[in-house]
Design an enzyme around this catalytic site. Structure first.
Site, PDB file in Angstrom:
ATOM      1  N   VAL A 132       0.845  -1.209   0.000  1.00 39.79           N
ATOM      2  CA  VAL A 132       0.000   0.000   0.000  1.00 39.79           C
ATOM      3  C   VAL A 132       0.877   1.254   0.000  1.00 39.79           C
ATOM      4  O   VAL A 132       1.754   1.409   0.857  1.00 39.79           O
ATOM      5  CB  VAL A 132      -0.937   0.024   1.233  1.00 39.79           C
ATOM      6  CG1 VAL A 132      -1.837   1.257   1.180  1.00 39.79           C
ATOM      7  CG2 VAL A 132      -1.785  -1.236   1.296  1.00 39.79           C
ATOM      8  N   ILE A 136       5.612   4.714   1.476  1.00 45.14           N
ATOM      9  CA  ILE A 136       5.070   5.307   2.712  1.00 45.14           C
ATOM     10  C   ILE A 136       4.789   4.184   3.715  1.00 45.14           C
ATOM     11  O   ILE A 136       4.082   3.234   3.386  1.00 45.14           O
ATOM     12  CB  ILE A 136       3.742   6.060   2.447  1.00 45.14           C
ATOM     13  CG1 ILE A 136       3.909   7.096   1.330  1.00 45.14           C
ATOM     14  CG2 ILE A 136       3.211   6.710   3.721  1.00 45.14           C
ATOM     15  CD1 ILE A 136       2.605   7.781   0.931  1.00 45.14           C
ATOM     16  N   LYS A 205      -5.724  -1.653  -2.534  1.00 45.73           N
ATOM     17  CA  LYS A 205      -5.034  -0.999  -1.406  1.00 45.73           C
ATOM     18  C   LYS A 205      -6.031  -0.510  -0.359  1.00 45.73           C
ATOM     19  O   LYS A 205      -5.781  -0.610   0.850  1.00 45.73           O
ATOM     20  CB  LYS A 205      -4.189   0.163  -1.928  1.00 45.73           C
ATOM     21  CG  LYS A 205      -3.020  -0.296  -2.806  1.00 45.73           C
ATOM     22  CD  LYS A 205      -2.424   0.855  -3.586  1.00 45.73           C
ATOM     23  CE  LYS A 205      -1.246   0.401  -4.425  1.00 45.73           C
ATOM     24  NZ  LYS A 205      -0.852   1.379  -5.442  1.00 45.73           N
ATOM     25  N   GLY A 302       7.614   2.832  -7.861  1.00 41.48           N
ATOM     26  CA  GLY A 302       8.998   2.952  -8.324  1.00 41.48           C
ATOM     27  C   GLY A 302       9.911   2.000  -7.571  1.00 41.48           C
ATOM     28  O   GLY A 302       9.579   1.531  -6.477  1.00 41.48           O
TER      29      GLY A 302
HETATM   30  P1  NDP Z   1       7.527  -6.522 -12.756  1.00 45.45           P
HETATM   31  O1  NDP Z   1       6.612  -6.940 -13.825  1.00 45.45           O
HETATM   32  O2  NDP Z   1       8.525  -5.475 -13.022  1.00 45.45           O
HETATM   33  O3  NDP Z   1       8.318  -7.804 -12.216  1.00 45.45           O
HETATM   34  C1  NDP Z   1       7.727  -9.049 -12.004  1.00 45.45           C
HETATM   35  C2  NDP Z   1       8.814 -10.110 -11.928  1.00 45.45           C
HETATM   36  O4  NDP Z   1       8.213 -11.360 -11.639  1.00 45.45           O
HETATM   37  C3  NDP Z   1       9.597 -10.272 -13.230  1.00 45.45           C
HETATM   38  O5  NDP Z   1      10.958 -10.415 -12.960  1.00 45.45           O
HETATM   39  C4  NDP Z   1       9.040 -11.569 -13.809  1.00 45.45           C
HETATM   40  O6  NDP Z   1       9.983 -12.310 -14.563  1.00 45.45           O
HETATM   41  C5  NDP Z   1       8.710 -12.312 -12.546  1.00 45.45           C
HETATM   42  N1  NDP Z   1       7.684 -13.330 -12.768  1.00 45.45           N
HETATM   43  C6  NDP Z   1       6.434 -13.159 -13.246  1.00 45.45           C
HETATM   44  N2  NDP Z   1       5.789 -14.324 -13.290  1.00 45.45           N
HETATM   45  C7  NDP Z   1       6.649 -15.262 -12.845  1.00 45.45           C
HETATM   46  C8  NDP Z   1       6.585 -16.649 -12.662  1.00 45.45           C
HETATM   47  N3  NDP Z   1       5.489 -17.347 -12.959  1.00 45.45           N
HETATM   48  N4  NDP Z   1       7.667 -17.288 -12.192  1.00 45.45           N
HETATM   49  C9  NDP Z   1       8.794 -16.614 -11.880  1.00 45.45           C
HETATM   50  N5  NDP Z   1       8.915 -15.286 -12.031  1.00 45.45           N
HETATM   51  C10 NDP Z   1       7.853 -14.620 -12.509  1.00 45.45           C
HETATM   52  O7  NDP Z   1       6.618  -6.140 -11.508  1.00 45.45           O
HETATM   53  P2  NDP Z   1       6.946  -5.122 -10.346  1.00 45.45           P
HETATM   54  O8  NDP Z   1       8.292  -5.366  -9.815  1.00 45.45           O
HETATM   55  O9  NDP Z   1       6.569  -3.757 -10.779  1.00 45.45           O
HETATM   56  O10 NDP Z   1       5.836  -5.544  -9.257  1.00 45.45           O
HETATM   57  C11 NDP Z   1       6.025  -6.643  -8.407  1.00 45.45           C
HETATM   58  C12 NDP Z   1       4.967  -6.594  -7.309  1.00 45.45           C
HETATM   59  O11 NDP Z   1       5.149  -5.396  -6.558  1.00 45.45           O
HETATM   60  C13 NDP Z   1       3.527  -6.521  -7.814  1.00 45.45           C
HETATM   61  O12 NDP Z   1       2.714  -7.214  -6.915  1.00 45.45           O
HETATM   62  C14 NDP Z   1       3.200  -5.038  -7.790  1.00 45.45           C
HETATM   63  O13 NDP Z   1       1.821  -4.787  -7.659  1.00 45.45           O
HETATM   64  C15 NDP Z   1       3.942  -4.643  -6.540  1.00 45.45           C
HETATM   65  N6  NDP Z   1       4.287  -3.235  -6.437  1.00 45.45           N
HETATM   66  C16 NDP Z   1       4.909  -2.615  -7.480  1.00 45.45           C
HETATM   67  C17 NDP Z   1       5.299  -1.306  -7.378  1.00 45.45           C
HETATM   68  C18 NDP Z   1       6.001  -0.590  -8.482  1.00 45.45           C
HETATM   69  O14 NDP Z   1       6.265   0.620  -8.354  1.00 45.45           O
HETATM   70  N7  NDP Z   1       6.337  -1.233  -9.579  1.00 45.45           N
HETATM   71  C19 NDP Z   1       5.030  -0.532  -6.151  1.00 45.45           C
HETATM   72  C20 NDP Z   1       4.390  -1.297  -5.090  1.00 45.45           C
HETATM   73  C21 NDP Z   1       4.038  -2.590  -5.253  1.00 45.45           C
HETATM   74  P3  NDP Z   1      10.530 -11.773 -15.993  1.00 45.45           P
HETATM   75  O15 NDP Z   1      11.236 -10.499 -15.653  1.00 45.45           O
HETATM   76  O16 NDP Z   1      11.459 -12.817 -16.460  1.00 45.45           O
HETATM   77  O17 NDP Z   1       9.336 -11.548 -16.839  1.00 45.45           O
HETATM   78  N1  HSE Z   2       0.951   0.478  -9.996  1.00 40.78           N
HETATM   79  C1  HSE Z   2       1.023   0.959  -8.660  1.00 40.78           C
HETATM   80  C2  HSE Z   2       0.870   2.464  -8.652  1.00 40.78           C
HETATM   81  C3  HSE Z   2       2.333   0.564  -8.040  1.00 40.78           C
HETATM   82  O1  HSE Z   2       1.023   3.086  -9.695  1.00 40.78           O
HETATM   83  O2  HSE Z   2       0.592   3.020  -7.590  1.00 40.78           O
HETATM   84  C4  HSE Z   2       2.425   0.892  -6.574  1.00 40.78           C
HETATM   85  O3  HSE Z   2       1.549   0.112  -5.823  1.00 40.78           O
END
Ligand code: NDP
Ligand code: HSE
Length: 436
Positions: A132, A136, A205, A302
């Site tokens: 969430v 923060i 969230k 981010g």
């Molecule tokens: P990304 O899409 O950047 O990364 C996801 C990762 O998971 C990738 O490395 C991908 O592999 C891997 N992956 C996906 N499916 C599988 C699988 N079946 N087996 C193994 N690896 C897998 O996502 P984010 O890092 O942006 O987000 C991750 C989580 O964090 C999410 O739940 C998102 O909601 C949460 N989040 C994200 C924020 C943000 O700013 N981005 C902020 C707060 C929360 P590959 O790279 O090889 O495709």
């Molecule tokens: N996709 C989400 C956002 C990532 O833009 O706020 C952080 O949870």
């Protein structure tokens, strides 16, 4: 003490951000947690592709179940996202007796009730601060910091992508689709960006915040959800003319009839602090009966900001595994044997910009004397305003804005200025902080 061994699922924005923060701040983190933290294995779909982080020391696998079934792993970081296979992986990790940390709000909002039940049965921790409002620490604030209150309502800008889009549309007149594409390239958006713009991510969230605020089960299906896709440039302009900003808010309110749970675009008076939360920043207002309204602000998405929350959870879990339970969180945050004696700067060594208000006689040469003293003290002037004398007065207010300078130089300059014959009152000095 031996390092804590961690298994990482996901090497995307948040996964790599977490590795980078753990490496960059390794020493500080270890001083806080009481032990080193080591990611020994990680999984992504593609384990060949170059990443934004160094995975050289980790065993990599394309099969995430290898990570959750690895007997050496004590804590699993679930940073894959989505409902499945994340749910199955987390339940498997719990069944294997491992603690879990996740940033996955979709998972917690929909399957949290089931996951927490299993965690309790297996005596493991599940932490989700990053789920969430990105960086923060809102979960900690609501669950711990405000624990003495009956919470009445909360309202937040809790989707960074949506706020980034609305801000760019308003400030720069940019097109919705173009800004969304930029948010995706910056790593802010969900894998499926309709979750961001249709309000689903904010509803996930809000579901979580409402549960921990009011002590109710997670009920994602009960949230009224409306996105920002129907907001036009015209709406933004008209709202502005009326003195309002359009923000996408998640609102949870306790009423005598029940709990309101709603996510929708909202006009907020322009003068409200939360109306001025722009770009990818998030903010959550929480109203408690004892404390009144409180506001939490910071980056909502981010790599590094989200990693900040993931690593905070890691430190929390490692503290429980490491220190004595009664002192889970050390009194001064760092372990008692890791407190360092960093010097506190004397005020004279502090560097800030200054606002100076002087009263000077309105005659030639006085201003030149003042600027000469400032120049000789190495003080560079950013702006000067000389006001008209008040009726019957022979002196005038002069206001200076300076660039940054050491307090010591400013003290010396003010002392000299106050001795000038043309200066008629003590100099008023206010330090300037841009808080950037
Ligand atoms: P990304 O899409 O950047 O990364 C996801 C990762 O998971 C990738 O490395 C991908 O592999 C891997 N992956 C996906 N499916 C599988 C699988 N079946 N087996 C193994 N690896 C897998 O996502 P984010 O890092 O942006 O987000 C991750 C989580 O964090 C999410 O739940 C998102 O909601 C949460 N989040 C994200 C924020 C943000 O700013 N981005 C902020 C707060 C929360 P590959 O790279 O090889 O495709
Ligand atoms: N996709 C989400 C956002 C990532 O833009 O706020 C952080 O949870």
């Amino acid at each position: 003490m031996k390092p804590v061994k961690v298994g990482l699922l996901g090497l995307g924005t948040v996964g790599c951000g977490t590795i980078n923060v753990l490496v960059r701040n390794a020493e500080e983190i270890s001083r806080r947690a009481g032990r080193d933290i080591q990611i020994i294995t990680a999984s992504a779909r593609d384990i060949i592709r170059a990443r934004q982080c160094d995975t050289g020391a980790m065993k990599l696998s394309a099969d995430p179940f290898e990570v959750v079934n690895d007997p050496n792993v004590e804590i699993v970081l679930e940073l894959i996202g989505g409902y499945e296979p994340a749910r199955e992986l987390v339940l498997q990790a719990i069944a294997n007796g491992k603690h879990v940390i996740t940033a996955n709000k979709a998972l917690i909002a929909l399957h949290g009730n089931e996951i927490f039940k299993h965690a309790q049965q297996n005596g493991v921790m599940v932490a989700f601060e990053a789920a969430v409002a990105g960086g923060i620490p809102i979960i900690k604030a609501i669950r711990e910091g405000l624990a003495g209150n009956t919470l009445q309502w909360l309202a937040g800008i809790i989707n960074g992508t949506g706020n980034f889009i609305l801000t760019e549309m308003r400030d720069k007149g940019r097109d919705f689709d173009e800004v969304l594409a930029e948010a995706q390239s910056l790593g802010y958006a969900e894998a499926d960006p309709t979750f961001d713009v249709e309000g689903v991510d904010a509803a996930h969230k809000l579901t979580i915040m409402a549960s921990i605020a009011f002590g109710i089960p997670l009920q994602f299906d009960k949230v009224y959800t409306e996105g920002i896709t129907h907001i036009t440039q015209d709406d933004i302009v008209y709202a502005d003319e009326l003195g309002y900003r359009i923000k996408h808010l998640g609102i949870a309110r306790r009423t005598s009839l029940g709990i309101e749970l709603r996510v929708h675009p909202t006009l907020i008076p322009r003068r409200r602090l939360i109306a001025n939360v722009n770009g990818v920043m998030n903010a959550v207002l929480v109203k408690g009966d004892a404390v009144g309204p409180t506001l939490y602000y910071g980056a909502g998405a981010g790599a590094d900001p989200t990693a900040s929350a993931v690593v905070a959870d890691l430190v929390d879990v490692v503290r429980v595994l490491t220190s004595d339970p009664e002192n889970r969180v050390p009194h001064l945050a760092f372990q008692a044997n890791a407190i360092t004696d960093l010097p506190i700067l004397p005020m004279e060594a502090v560097k800030t910009a200054y606002y100076l208000r002087l009263r000077a006689e309105d005659r030639p040469g006085v201003l030149a004397d003042i600027t000469r003293i400032l120049g000789d003290s190495g003080i560079s002037i950013e702006a000067i305003i000389q006001k008209e004398p008040a009726d019957g007065a022979t002196d005038v207010p002069i206001i200076f804005l300076t660039h940054k300078i050491f307090e010591k130089n400013m003290n010396e300059a003010i002392e000299q200025i106050e001795q000038l014959p043309g200066i008629t009152a003590k100099v008023t000095r206010i330090r300037v902080e841009t808080l950037k």
